[in-house]
Scaffold this motif. Structure first.
Motif, PDB file in Angstrom:
ATOM      1  N   GLN A  74      -2.867  14.805   8.059  1.00 38.41           N
ATOM      2  CA  GLN A  74      -4.041  13.995   8.336  1.00 38.41           C
ATOM      3  C   GLN A  74      -4.593  13.388   7.044  1.00 38.41           C
ATOM      4  N   ARG A  75      -4.518  14.178   5.981  1.00 39.66           N
ATOM      5  CA  ARG A  75      -5.029  13.732   4.678  1.00 39.66           C
ATOM      6  C   ARG A  75      -4.240  12.511   4.183  1.00 39.66           C
ATOM      7  N   GLY A  76      -2.908  12.591   4.326  1.00 37.59           N
ATOM      8  CA  GLY A  76      -2.063  11.475   3.876  1.00 37.59           C
ATOM      9  C   GLY A  76      -2.341  10.208   4.678  1.00 37.59           C
ATOM     10  N   ILE A  77      -2.462  10.388   5.988  1.00 42.58           N
ATOM     11  CA  ILE A  77      -2.731   9.236   6.864  1.00 42.58           C
ATOM     12  C   ILE A  77      -4.080   8.599   6.478  1.00 42.58           C
ATOM     13  N   THR A  78      -5.059   9.459   6.256  1.00 40.80           N
ATOM     14  CA  THR A  78      -6.389   8.965   5.885  1.00 40.80           C
ATOM     15  C   THR A  78      -6.331   8.227   4.549  1.00 40.80           C
ATOM     16  N   TRP A  79      -5.563   8.796   3.615  1.00 44.56           N
ATOM     17  CA  TRP A  79      -5.462   8.180   2.280  1.00 44.56           C
ATOM     18  C   TRP A  79      -4.881   6.773   2.381  1.00 44.56           C
ATOM     19  N   GLU A  80      -3.841   6.627   3.204  1.00 40.34           N
ATOM     20  CA  GLU A  80      -3.222   5.303   3.354  1.00 40.34           C
ATOM     21  C   GLU A  80      -4.176   4.357   4.095  1.00 40.34           C
ATOM     22  N   THR A  81      -4.892   4.885   5.074  1.00 38.28           N
ATOM     23  CA  THR A  81      -5.817   4.053   5.851  1.00 38.28           C
ATOM     24  C   THR A  81      -6.966   3.538   4.974  1.00 38.28           C
ATOM     25  N   VAL A  98       0.787  -1.239   0.000  1.00 30.97           N
ATOM     26  CA  VAL A  98       0.000   0.000   0.000  1.00 30.97           C
ATOM     27  C   VAL A  98       0.823   1.296   0.000  1.00 30.97           C
ATOM     28  N   GLY A  99       1.782   1.366   0.938  1.00 24.48           N
ATOM     29  CA  GLY A  99       2.476   2.636   1.175  1.00 24.48           C
ATOM     30  C   GLY A  99       3.120   3.234  -0.061  1.00 24.48           C
ATOM     31  N   MET A 100       3.778   2.390  -0.820  1.00 17.57           N
ATOM     32  CA  MET A 100       4.502   2.850  -1.993  1.00 17.57           C
ATOM     33  C   MET A 100       3.588   3.565  -2.992  1.00 17.57           C
ATOM     34  N   TYR A 101       2.355   3.067  -3.111  1.00 19.53           N
ATOM     35  CA  TYR A 101       1.446   3.656  -4.090  1.00 19.53           C
ATOM     36  C   TYR A 101       0.748   4.895  -3.543  1.00 19.53           C
ATOM     37  N   VAL A 102       0.484   4.873  -2.237  1.00 22.16           N
ATOM     38  CA  VAL A 102      -0.278   5.978  -1.638  1.00 22.16           C
ATOM     39  C   VAL A 102       0.562   7.247  -1.524  1.00 22.16           C
ATOM     40  N   TRP A 103       1.814   7.075  -1.072  1.00 21.24           N
ATOM     41  CA  TRP A 103       2.605   8.259  -0.730  1.00 21.24           C
ATOM     42  C   TRP A 103       3.280   8.886  -1.934  1.00 21.24           C
ATOM     43  N   LYS A 104       2.788   8.612  -3.121  1.00 21.02           N
ATOM     44  CA  LYS A 104       3.285   9.368  -4.275  1.00 21.02           C
ATOM     45  C   LYS A 104       2.166  10.120  -4.992  1.00 21.02           C
ATOM     46  N   VAL A 105       0.918   9.954  -4.545  1.00 19.24           N
ATOM     47  CA  VAL A 105      -0.166  10.667  -5.238  1.00 19.24           C
ATOM     48  C   VAL A 105      -0.292  12.077  -4.652  1.00 19.24           C
ATOM     49  N   LYS A 106      -0.855  12.989  -5.441  1.00 15.05           N
ATOM     50  CA  LYS A 106      -0.809  14.397  -5.042  1.00 15.05           C
ATOM     51  C   LYS A 106      -1.631  14.668  -3.775  1.00 15.05           C
ATOM     52  N   GLU A 107      -2.657  13.857  -3.545  1.00 19.21           N
ATOM     53  CA  GLU A 107      -3.501  14.071  -2.358  1.00 19.21           C
ATOM     54  C   GLU A 107      -2.739  13.871  -1.053  1.00 19.21           C
ATOM     55  N   THR A 108      -1.642  13.108  -1.091  1.00 20.09           N
ATOM     56  CA  THR A 108      -0.883  12.890   0.142  1.00 20.09           C
ATOM     57  C   THR A 108       0.249  13.909   0.275  1.00 20.09           C
ATOM     58  N   GLN A 109       0.363  14.799  -0.692  1.00 14.10           N
ATOM     59  CA  GLN A 109       1.507  15.709  -0.708  1.00 14.10           C
ATOM     60  C   GLN A 109       1.156  17.184  -0.818  1.00 14.10           C
ATOM     61  N   ALA A 110       0.067  17.513  -1.544  1.00 16.98           N
ATOM     62  CA  ALA A 110      -0.227  18.916  -1.834  1.00 16.98           C
ATOM     63  C   ALA A 110      -0.389  19.723  -0.535  1.00 16.98           C
ATOM     64  N   ALA A 111       0.306  20.843  -0.455  1.00 23.15           N
ATOM     65  CA  ALA A 111       0.286  21.666   0.756  1.00 23.15           C
ATOM     66  C   ALA A 111      -1.090  22.294   0.954  1.00 23.15           C
ATOM     67  N   GLU A 112      -1.444  22.451   2.227  1.00 18.37           N
ATOM     68  CA  GLU A 112      -2.745  23.030   2.552  1.00 18.37           C
ATOM     69  C   GLU A 112      -2.883  24.445   1.993  1.00 18.37           C
ATOM     70  N   ALA A 113      -1.758  25.184   1.930  1.00 17.61           N
ATOM     71  CA  ALA A 113      -1.778  26.552   1.404  1.00 17.61           C
ATOM     72  C   ALA A 113      -2.247  26.557  -0.061  1.00 17.61           C
ATOM     73  N   PRO A 143      -6.562  24.725   0.163  1.00 22.43           N
ATOM     74  CA  PRO A 143      -7.089  24.886   1.529  1.00 22.43           C
ATOM     75  C   PRO A 143      -8.314  24.020   1.823  1.00 22.43           C
ATOM     76  N   ASN A 144      -9.139  23.762   0.817  1.00 18.84           N
ATOM     77  CA  ASN A 144     -10.351  22.971   1.098  1.00 18.84           C
ATOM     78  C   ASN A 144     -10.067  21.467   1.208  1.00 18.84           C
ATOM     79  N   TRP A 145      -8.829  21.051   0.998  1.00 15.80           N
ATOM     80  CA  TRP A 145      -8.480  19.639   1.183  1.00 15.80           C
ATOM     81  C   TRP A 145      -8.085  19.320   2.619  1.00 15.80           C
ATOM     82  N   GLY A 146      -7.901  20.324   3.428  1.00 15.15           N
ATOM     83  CA  GLY A 146      -7.589  20.084   4.835  1.00 15.15           C
ATOM     84  C   GLY A 146      -6.115  19.794   5.095  1.00 15.15           C
ATOM     85  N   ASN A 147      -5.830  19.512   6.332  1.00 11.60           N
ATOM     86  CA  ASN A 147      -4.462  19.285   6.810  1.00 11.60           C
ATOM     87  C   ASN A 147      -3.748  18.170   6.031  1.00 11.60           C
ATOM     88  N   VAL A 148      -2.570  18.499   5.526  1.00 10.73           N
ATOM     89  CA  VAL A 148      -1.875  17.560   4.632  1.00 10.73           C
ATOM     90  C   VAL A 148      -1.459  16.273   5.346  1.00 10.73           C
TER      91      VAL A 148
END
Lengths: 312, 285
Positions: free
Chosen positions: A272-279, A247-262, A265-270
């Protein structure tokens, strides 16, 4: 009239696999669909392995790298941290530094890393190549020899390099991951080819290729589900090895796990977002049939552990 | 059973080169061989043929009919190439067949041409929205094509319904959907609707040694379902017809002397029936 609970019973059963030589981990062995304990036996919970690398994880996003800030400079320290501080059931050492486009470490370098890590831990070790088919067929042979008789998992054998890797796994008493690219028929074919070499099908783990939420997860989900159904309903021995979700290898390269909140902004904390994506990715694949998961973020692993406990 | 010889296709290198050079030799040799092997019609597949399609189709039709007393199946998406081919087609050897129309409005002009030249036509049961999911969807599309054909003035006896055979290696469940669709199509009119399949697509992507086995046994299954014609390799289909009794015996549970053959038939039929998962080495398991 009293309610009668509908029950499915299946002819087939998933092979149970034990890995490790000191502390061991066991997965598979069920004759029912994931977590459907009402239909049959579901003797083992899925096993989660923490992913570490032979080189510092410079390509991992900050949010997951931060979790291993003081340990990821050295694979031995990193492995011990996962085992002792995070209570890892298993460690997955990815020899990504051997890739010709990365540090291009030699097979001897990789073998030494494997030996050092094995000496430092007592939980099972999964040894993964860099996913370069030529280099893996050299690196994984050396790694399998370095880990002889430690009952590790070696991976990944693919159509283009399975012969040498399977032979090395067989000669050194390891389990083997067979990976094909999101095609159930090719997955079955690769398992056939490997067992035709004399490799015991009860020592195989099938990797039908992972994908992250939003990036083809439904394809992986569907292939895993069909593999499990073939194993159970058709009693297809070639599809009865447990399934891996890397799982990890595929999840932690997509933009949703990386894009900065700045920036979004409507995607929320980066973080928490990454953790949720992997979960969510790991959880989905686990309910579709995966019995062995390789993950990165400790918080995502915690969430999946909780999920497993609640489902059982 | 009408076999429409499949070998004159632009996909084959030798045929493509002969088409480019307008070299009659290979075309006539292949057409003659297919006729001798039992084809009742010859498929001329010139691809999309966007440039010079009219000339090419006319050349193909006349080249084939110079040596073979059979009608031609005009296989292209180019309407004007089909029309050009129909103008020179020698109906003395039988009526031509257009390959094909579908439920996609872009393909309706093929029906206009069929009506105008009194040609037969294949109706591929696909719409604009992609591949049909099952037999029922194929039948639904077939009904729409039949309605459309009647609007254009094409007698239903001149319409061949094609359920679209997909590759067993990647779309295994469709093997059985197609068999069921062939049965359903026949029920849709009295006299029964005619049916056709592009048979060899079943084994597309499979190892070379496996292809004739898959083609032949699948053909027998479709024959048993009432298939009226197939675009196929006539040589393979002749073999299939010879082996049909053996195959039917195995399917009905009888033992045959040749144990290896019996296993081969059973394993292959289990693939088509979706009882075992296809893999290239399924016969070795």
């Amino acid at each position: 009239m009293a309610f009668v609970e509908p029950k499915e019973s299946f002819a087939g059963k998933v092979y149970q696999i034990t890995i490790g030589s000191d502390k061991t981990a066991v997965f598979g062995g069920e004759n029912a669909l994931p977590f459907l304990t009402v239909d049959g036996n579901y003797p083992n919970k899925p096993v989660i392995a923490f992913e570490i690398q032979d080189v510092p994880p410079t390509d991992w996003p900050d949010t997951v790298r931060k979790a291993y800030e003081n340990v990821s400079g050295d694979p031995v320290t990193w492995a011990k941290y996962c085992q002792n501080e995070l209570n890892a059931q298993a460690i997955a050492l990815r020899l990504v530094g051997t890739h010709p486009d990365r540090e291009n470490r030699t097979a001897e370098d990789a073998a030494k890393t494997v030996k050092d890590v094995l000496a430092a831990i007592n939980v099972p070790l999964i040894i993964l190549g860099s996913n370069n088919v030529e280099k893996d067929s050299v690196v994984l042979v050396a790694a399998a020899e370095a880990a002889k008789d430690k009952n590790c998992v070696i991976g990944k054998a693919q159509e283009a390099n399975y012969k040498t890797i399977a032979a090395a796994a067989m000669a050194n008493n390891h389990k083997l991951i067979a990976m094909s690219e999101l095609d159930i028929n090719l997955s079955k074919q690769l398992n056939i080819l490997i067992t035709q070499m004399g490799f015991d099908k009860e020592r195989l783990i099938t990797d039908p290729m992972c994908s992250a939420l939003g990036y083809g997860l439904e394809y992986t989900y569907s292939v895993m589900e069909r593999i499990r159904l073939a194993a159970l309903t058709q009693n297809d021995a070639t599809m009865q090895p447990p399934i891996l979700a890397d799982v990890g290898m595929y999840v932690w390269k997509v933009k949703e796990t990386q894009a900065a909140e700045a920036d979004v902004p409507n995607w929320g904390n980066v973080e928490q977002r990454g953790i949720t994506w992997e979960t969510v990715t790991a959880g989905s694949l686990m309910v579709s049939g995966a019995e062995l998961l390789i993950m990165r973020h400790p918080e995502a692993v915690k969430a999946i552990q909780k999920f497993i406990d609640e489902l059982n | 059973m009408l076999i429409i010889g499949e070998k004159l296709s632009i996909i084959a290198k030798r045929v493509r080169e002969a088409m480019l050079k307008k070299d009659k030799g290979p075309i006539q040799e292949i057409a003659t061989r297919q006729w001798k092997e039992g084809s009742g019609m010859i498929d001329a597949n010139i691809g999309p043929a966007e440039d010079g399609g009219e000339d090419l189709m006319q050349w193909m039709v006349t080249t084939i009919q110079e040596v073979v007393p059979l009608p031609v199946c005009l296989d292209t998406t180019n309407f004007s190439a089909v029309e050009a081919g129909l103008k020179v087609h020698n109906n003395q050897w039988g009526r031509p067949l257009i390959n094909s129309t579908s439920n996609d409005p872009e393909r309706f002009p093929m029906m206009e041409i069929a009506a105008k030249y009194n040609a037969q036509i294949i109706g591929l049961t696909v719409g604009k929205g992609g591949l049909p999911a099952d037999a029922e969807e194929r039948a639904g599309i077939a009904a729409e094509i039949m309605g459309r054909a009647m609007e254009y003035g094409i007698p239903l006896e001149d319409l061949y319904l094609d359920p679209l055979v997909l590759q067993v290696a990647t779309s295994q469940d469709h093997a059985l959907h197609v068999v069921k669709a062939i049965k359903m199509f026949q029920e849709m009119n009295d006299p029964a609707m005619k049916t056709v399949v592009g048979l060899s697509n079943i084994s597309n992507g499979c190892p070379k040694t496996l292809r004739p086995i898959l083609n032949k046994y699948y053909f027998v299954m479709l024959m048993d379902a009432g298939l009226s014609s197939a675009i196929a390799d006539a040589h393979e289909m002749a073999e299939a017809m010879q082996e049909k009794k053996t195959i039917d015996d195995v399917l009905s549970g009888k033992s045959i002397d040749d144990a290896a053959k019996m296993t081969e038939i059973k394993k292959t039929m289990d693939i088509f029936m979706n009882k075992t998962l296809y893999a290239h080495s399924y016969l070795e398991m």
